[in-house]
Design an enzyme around this catalytic site. Sequence first.
Site, PDB file in Angstrom:
ATOM      1  N   TYR A 185       0.831  -1.198   0.000  1.00  0.00           N
ATOM      2  CA  TYR A 185       0.000   0.000   0.000  1.00  0.00           C
ATOM      3  C   TYR A 185       0.873   1.259   0.000  1.00  0.00           C
ATOM      4  CZ  TYR A 185      -4.380   2.515   0.722  1.00  0.00           C
ATOM      5  OH  TYR A 185      -5.476   3.332   0.566  1.00  0.00           O
TER       6      TYR A 185
ATOM      7  N   LYS B 158      -3.170   8.568   3.118  1.00  0.00           N
ATOM      8  CA  LYS B 158      -4.402   8.338   3.876  1.00  0.00           C
ATOM      9  C   LYS B 158      -4.231   8.735   5.346  1.00  0.00           C
ATOM     10  CE  LYS B 158      -7.137   6.547   0.689  1.00  0.00           C
ATOM     11  NZ  LYS B 158      -8.352   7.275   0.223  1.00  0.00           N
TER      12      LYS B 158
END
Length: 255
Positions: A155, A162
């Site tokens: 990720y 995020k």
Amino acid sequence: MAGILDGKKIVIMGVANKKSIAWGCAQALMDQGAEIILTYQNERMKRSLDKMLADVDVKMFECDVAEDANVEKTFNEIHNAVGNIDGLIHAIAFADKDTLEGGVKNVKKDGFNLAQDISAYSFISVSRYASAIMNRGGSITTLTYIGAVRAIPNYNMMGVAKAALEAEVRYLAAELGKESDIRVNAISAGAIKTLAVTGIKHHGDLLKMSEGFTVNGKSVTPMDVGKSAAFLMSDLASGVTGDIIYVDNGVHLIV
């Protein structure tokens, strides 16, 4: 039967196709009586939306979040067309392939800035201009992922973006709550096979891993996320702000 969003006008940013989490949100909101307004990045995306929505009467406005002036122009146009709005769903994120795949240690400044700009700063920008045309007691929601608080394999830079996004939720909730009684929250959705997820290296492994951590062995769907978004847009969530709501079938309990 009345819906919990009857009479509310909600802007949704980030619908790409029928597999999008944003589209699940759009469907759930319409099911609850909301009038939805969509934004699209460019003419190519508009053509795709036109095909999707051939039988649905939905107002659409162009908005490239890469520039503040574009965002301001879009919300002025929305205001002129529909008046004040009652809510906003921000479902926008991007990092280029090299930045996503190279690991965080190898991220270059340009790639870092682009990912943060589109995935995190855009939420500040759209919240600024959306709140200016939003009724008191309105609601703003964005979409995040557990990679913001855990080091999820592959990720990478998106997790960093995020994390910034989740911090923004808390600060914007404090500011907009005081100014306009507007609530700001995020939904941390479980891994779903969307266009965005396919840009992550070994995304099939990520999806399988996530499903294995659910409490019932089932991945969530865009509609599952959409139902929670409908709640957050509604007056039923009047006391909920600055929160990260996990809609992942319990993955966050274990990971």
